[in-house]
Design an enzyme around this catalytic site. Structure first.
Site, PDB file in Angstrom:
ATOM      1  N   ASP A 147      -4.690   5.013   6.248  1.00 54.74           N
ATOM      2  CA  ASP A 147      -4.955   6.242   7.155  1.00 54.74           C
ATOM      3  C   ASP A 147      -6.056   5.593   8.049  1.00 54.74           C
ATOM      4  O   ASP A 147      -6.062   4.846   9.154  1.00 54.74           O
ATOM      5  CB  ASP A 147      -5.144   7.455   6.529  1.00 54.74           C
ATOM      6  CG  ASP A 147      -6.092   7.318   5.432  1.00 54.74           C
ATOM      7  OD1 ASP A 147      -7.069   6.479   5.251  1.00 54.74           O
ATOM      8  OD2 ASP A 147      -6.050   8.044   4.591  1.00 54.74           O
ATOM      9  N   PHE A 171      -3.175  15.600   4.705  1.00 56.86           N
ATOM     10  CA  PHE A 171      -3.474  15.071   3.291  1.00 56.86           C
ATOM     11  C   PHE A 171      -2.041  15.215   2.424  1.00 56.86           C
ATOM     12  O   PHE A 171      -1.449  16.169   2.718  1.00 56.86           O
ATOM     13  CB  PHE A 171      -4.285  15.889   2.566  1.00 56.86           C
ATOM     14  CG  PHE A 171      -4.709  15.377   1.198  1.00 56.86           C
ATOM     15  CD1 PHE A 171      -5.354  14.020   1.066  1.00 56.86           C
ATOM     16  CD2 PHE A 171      -4.110  15.937  -0.050  1.00 56.86           C
ATOM     17  CE1 PHE A 171      -5.769  13.525  -0.183  1.00 56.86           C
ATOM     18  CE2 PHE A 171      -4.338  15.198  -1.176  1.00 56.86           C
ATOM     19  CZ  PHE A 171      -5.281  14.081  -1.469  1.00 56.86           C
ATOM     20  N   GLU A 218       0.864  -1.269  -0.140  1.00 54.03           N
ATOM     21  CA  GLU A 218      -0.126  -0.091  -0.075  1.00 54.03           C
ATOM     22  C   GLU A 218       0.914   1.188  -0.091  1.00 54.03           C
ATOM     23  O   GLU A 218       1.954   1.311   0.517  1.00 54.03           O
ATOM     24  CB  GLU A 218      -0.753   0.038   1.265  1.00 54.03           C
ATOM     25  CG  GLU A 218      -2.312  -0.267   0.979  1.00 54.03           C
ATOM     26  CD  GLU A 218      -3.132   0.628   0.172  1.00 54.03           C
ATOM     27  OE1 GLU A 218      -2.644   1.228  -0.753  1.00 54.03           O
ATOM     28  OE2 GLU A 218      -4.310   0.648   0.347  1.00 54.03           O
ATOM     29  N   ASP A 219       0.404   2.367  -0.428  1.00 53.18           N
ATOM     30  CA  ASP A 219       1.019   3.559  -0.394  1.00 53.18           C
ATOM     31  C   ASP A 219       0.785   4.215   0.964  1.00 53.18           C
ATOM     32  O   ASP A 219       1.614   4.647   1.498  1.00 53.18           O
ATOM     33  CB  ASP A 219       0.696   4.521  -1.645  1.00 53.18           C
ATOM     34  CG  ASP A 219      -1.013   4.641  -1.701  1.00 53.18           C
ATOM     35  OD1 ASP A 219      -1.763   3.834  -0.987  1.00 53.18           O
ATOM     36  OD2 ASP A 219      -1.374   5.574  -2.441  1.00 53.18           O
ATOM     37  N   ARG A 277       0.660  12.396  -8.838  1.00 49.83           N
ATOM     38  CA  ARG A 277       1.294  10.885  -8.660  1.00 49.83           C
ATOM     39  C   ARG A 277       2.935  10.863  -9.047  1.00 49.83           C
ATOM     40  O   ARG A 277       3.759  10.199  -8.413  1.00 49.83           O
ATOM     41  CB  ARG A 277       0.571   9.636  -9.282  1.00 49.83           C
ATOM     42  CG  ARG A 277      -0.938   9.606  -8.772  1.00 49.83           C
ATOM     43  CD  ARG A 277      -1.617   8.227  -9.373  1.00 49.83           C
ATOM     44  NE  ARG A 277      -2.981   8.042  -9.054  1.00 49.83           N
ATOM     45  CZ  ARG A 277      -3.380   7.798  -8.213  1.00 49.83           C
ATOM     46  NH1 ARG A 277      -2.616   7.316  -7.188  1.00 49.83           N
ATOM     47  NH2 ARG A 277      -4.751   7.593  -8.027  1.00 49.83           N
TER      48      ARG A 277
END
Length: 179
Positions: A106, A155, A102-103, A168
């Site tokens: 959260d 964020f 996963e990046d 990205r």
């Protein structure tokens, strides 16, 4: 501090690409040690994980297979709280070692959904590696096996993460600017 705009929002440099690559090398060494002599299926969660997975897989000294699944729970800068399964799994996971890549984790909603779905395929071992972890936003009690960076509940964009599809391709990680 370096500042940029992505779409209509201002961001400031948070973690450099060099710091990220260095940390991924450390994680890759841990993963290689823990799965030594075994085959490993890396399951990248699209879209965000593709850069993390590419950099991680090149550092692994193991027999690896790469697969991808696409799920989403974000719209703009906020999680929707609902997971949409967008692209299915093609690999047979039964009796296999699976590492979810996963990046970012959260709230944990997407990963909780994914763990539940993948467990139905009876993998030998199901582990998680994430570049970023927002511990303050996390709502579950499952463990993350390999964490690149624990970050505040802000964020972020870059290094595979996006804001409405943009950013990205940024080689560094940026956080939403408060100034």
């Amino acid at each position: 501090m370096e500042k940029i705009n992505v779409g209509d929002l201002p961001f400031e440099l948070f973690i450099s690409g060099e710091q990220i690559k260095s940390r991924l090398k450390v994680l890759a060494n841990e993963i290689t040690f823990n799965f030594q002599g075994e085959e490993l299926i890396l399951l990248g969660v699209l879209n965000g994980s593709f850069i993390v997975m590419a950099d991680l897989v090149r550092q692994l000294d193991l027999a690896v297979r790469c697969e991808f699944i696409k799920i989403s729970s974000y719209q703009g800068t906020q999680t929707t709280g609902k997971v949409k399964s967008l692209l299915g799994l093609s690999a047979d996971l039964e009796g296999k070692n699976v590492l979810i890549v996963e990046d970012i984790v959260d709230t944990g909603i997407s990963m909780n959904y994914l763990l539940s779905e993948l467990s139905k395929h009876n993998p030998k071992r199901l582990s998680i590696v994430t570049l970023l972890f927002k511990k303050a936003a996390f709502q579950f009690n499952y463990s993350l096996d390999y964490v690149g960076f624990e970050i505040p509940d802000k964020f972020v964009v870059g290094y595979g993460l996006d804001y409405d599809g943009l950013g990205r391709n940024l080689p560094d990680l940026y956080q939403l600017s408060t100034t």
